[in-house]
Design an enzyme around this catalytic site. Structure first.
Site, short mmCIF file in Angstrom:
data_model
loop_
_atom_site.label_atom_id
_atom_site.label_comp_id
_atom_site.label_asym_id
_atom_site.label_seq_id
_atom_site.Cartn_x
_atom_site.Cartn_y
_atom_site.Cartn_z
CB THR A 1 47.64 46.12 33.06
OG1 THR A 1 48.44 46.87 32.16
CG2 THR A 1 46.20 46.13 32.59
CG ASP A 2 52.86 49.03 33.82
OD1 ASP A 2 53.27 47.93 33.42
OD2 ASP A 2 53.11 50.09 33.26
CB VAL A 3 49.50 49.16 39.65
CG1 VAL A 3 49.25 48.89 41.14
CG2 VAL A 3 50.18 50.53 39.49
#
Length: 622
Positions: free
Chosen positions: A469-471
């Protein structure tokens, strides 16, 4: 910019359908943010080539180029569906590190990433067109999307720490814990004192708790979390409510992981709101062109310039989500200026270090200039305001409330620059109320349903320690910025853009129930490695059995162990059952000829490998 050509067989429409659907939905939202969408369409906003199942993303007499999504793109492998590119490009390897072997993400994560990339390419091309450039055609592929998601891990795998040896991420283990009442939980804190207090409350000696801090904090970069067994035992000795009380006492977020694969309803990928109207400069009479008050920045005349050339982004962001957004905007041609604290971002020292800087940090931040400023002081804040006065975009992923505390919120910076696109990223936005959990990747996976959706039925739900989810959240933030720039191009006014890790997680298509995988849906051992069947081969298990000489589908795995991966790939290719080798060492991507056009090897400037830009732009000629 050269003409893009698929190195391998073109992907069947079904293989890229999910990515094209995601791209179409995001482009719909982007155009919905324009003041007069109808006029935009009449002028020819965006054409999608194969953008939806029925053909073009839209129809009409377009003059702005178009966008395409392929399977393998410039990568020379045989199969280009979601799971095949996960296998070939190292996603299965990174995701499976924590459990000891490559494993597929059970939801269409790479397709979601690629759909956002396709939308970014199309929006950037449209923005360039509105700034005076000729029409641009843009292409990306599932393979390029997959490679982008392993950027940090690829850098670490190919870096030299100065001793002539490669740095490896050893150990296995998830961060997921199980309570005495059999509830699986994910905990989060960024504060070592909170960590120590939490474990002390559960009866763990300080030295033992301290041994767990480093693997817990570095799991964002290593995708493994080999916690001391004493910590797991301590949680197993307490019921969920006791673990939650310990977390509440010390500021550690505790989230129970369920079987539900769904995200909270009604989450928009991003929101846009116009900046307050600016006071125009005094004129004796109104100008004939209303945009003369706030001129649009022209595009460079250079035909080889990237779509965002001439635009400036000021980035004040840490860890992954915010830097990914700035990284993507830089790859599209923008100048990016990072604001870092005096002495530099602490993440610059995260191992492995090469050339004096963490390669995991550099992988997302190279090519950006840096201005150091202490934002807790008036001179530091004035530095930001001065940078913003000459910028097109300001983006940050500060904790909730920090922008207001620093007096660097949207209203404050729009007073400095009314045309600014002010973009903020958070963990949860307003979806979980006024006191959300700590806004990090793994808690977003839990609350967004991905902890269950990314793992197949029959396996306990747990977040992937790959920063999915960060990317994706960084990519969505970058698309929100592009939508804001396009709206500004139409109105002359700046805007506020906001997105979150949770809203990004909601973009990943997933079934209502967890996906069941058969043995042939998993990496299959051969005599010298692992093989993964392409989509058509997985759909025709009897043909696979016949081709490899197995007595039936249940003995395919046994039969494959008798020969090398390359030998079996040739047999399957000849039978029209395209498959791929499973990547088990990311460092090999830098030397594999099949990836020569998609992965840049280490060089004198950057001592690690990294993915090439995931789009190719070509000027349309009539």
């Amino acid at each position: 910019m050269s003409l893009y050509q698929e190195a391998g067989p073109r992907a069947a429409p079904a293989a890229t359908r999910t990515a094209r659907t995601v791209a179409g939905e995001l482009l719909d939202r982007t155009l919905d943010g324009l003041p007069d969408r109808g006029a935009a369409h009449r002028e020819g906003a965006i054409r999608g080539i194969g953008g939806r199942d029925t053909g073009d993303w839209d129809t009409g007499d377009w003059d702005t180029g178009g966008w395409e999504v392929g399977g393998v793109g410039p990568v020379g492998v045989d199969a280009g569906d979601e799971r095949a590119v996960q296998a070939a490009c190292g996603v299965m390897h990174v995701h499976g590190r924590a459990t000891g072997a490559p494993a597929p993400l059970a939801a269409d994560y790479v397709s979601a990433v690629t759909g956002v990339l396709a939308a970014q390419g199309a929006t950037a091309a449209l923005l360039a067109r509105r700034r005076g450039r000729p029409p641009l055609r843009t292409r990306t592929s599932l393979a390029q999307g997959a490679l982008l998601t392993v950027t940090q891990y690829l850098a670490a795998a190919t870096a030299d720490d100065g001793t002539g040896t490669r740095v490896t991420d050893d150990g296995t283990g998830l961060a997921t814990l199980t309570t005495a009442d059999a509830v699986r939980v994910e905990i989060e804190t960024l504060d070592p004192e909170a960590w120590a207090g939490f474990w002390h409350r559960l009866g763990v000696p300080p030295r033992t708790a301290g041994r767990g801090w480093q693997p817990f904090q570095t799991r964002f970069g290593t995708a493994v979390c080999p916690l001391p067994p004493e910590l797991r035992a301590a949680v197993r000795a307490h019921p969920l409510e006791a673990v939650r009380r310990a977390g509440a006492e010390h500021g550690v977020s505790v989230a129970a992981i369920g079987e539900a694969t769904t995200a909270p309803p009604g989450l928009a990928p991003w929101t846009l709101a116009p900046a307050p109207p600016a006071d125009p400069p005094p004129y004796s009479q109104p100008p004939a062109d209303p945009y003369a008050l706030f001129p649009r920045p022209p595009a460079p005349a250079d035909p080889d310039a990237l779509p965002l050339a001439g635009l400036r982004v000021v980035e004040s962001a840490r860890r992954v989500q915010g830097p990914v957004a700035g990284h993507v905007l830089r790859l599209l041609g923008a100048e990016v200026v990072r604001v870092e604290p005096p002495g530099g971002d602490p993440m610059r020292g995260l191992p492995p270090v090469a050339g004096g800087c963490s390669v995991r940090f550099s992988a997302l931040n190279h090519g950006k200039s840096v201005t150091e400023a202490d934002l807790t002081t008036r001179p530091g804040r004035e530095t930001v305001r001065e940078l913003v006065s000459r910028a097109d975009v300001f983006l940050h992923n500060w904790a909730p409330g920090k922008a207001g505390t620093l007096r660097l919120d949207a209203d404050a910076l729009h007073a400095v620059n009314p045309r600014l696109v002010y973009a903020s990223a958070s963990g949860f936005g307003t979806a979980l109320g006024p006191l959300p959990p700590i806004g990090t990747d793994y808690l977003a996976q839990v609350h967004g349903g991905l902890a269950a959706a990314l793992r197949p039925a029959g396996e306990p739900p747990a977040p992937s320690l790959m920063t999915v989810t960060d990317v994706l959240g960084g990519l969505v933030l970058a698309q929100a910025v592009l939508a804001g720039l396009l709206a500004r191009q139409e109105t002359g006014r700046g805007c506020r853009a906001a997105s979150s890790l949770l809203s990004a997680a909601a973009l990943v298509p997933r079934p209502g129930r967890r996906t069941a995988l058969s043995p042939l849906d998993r990496p299959l051992p051969t005599a010298d490695g692992l093989l993964y069947l392409g989509a058509e081969a997985r759909a025709l298990p009897r043909e696979v059995a016949r081709t490899v000489g197995a007595t039936g589908t249940t003995t395919v795995g046994e039969r494959l162990r008798t020969r090398t991966t390359d030998a079996w790939l040739a047999e399957l290719r000849a039978a029209g059952l395209q498959s791929v080798a499973v990547r088990t060492d990311l460092a090999d991507l830098a030397t594999d000829p099949a990836f020569a056009r998609a992965v840049l090897p280490p060089d004198d400037r950057l001592p690690y490998a990294r993915p090439a830009a995931p789009w190719e732009f070509t000027e349309e000629t009539r």
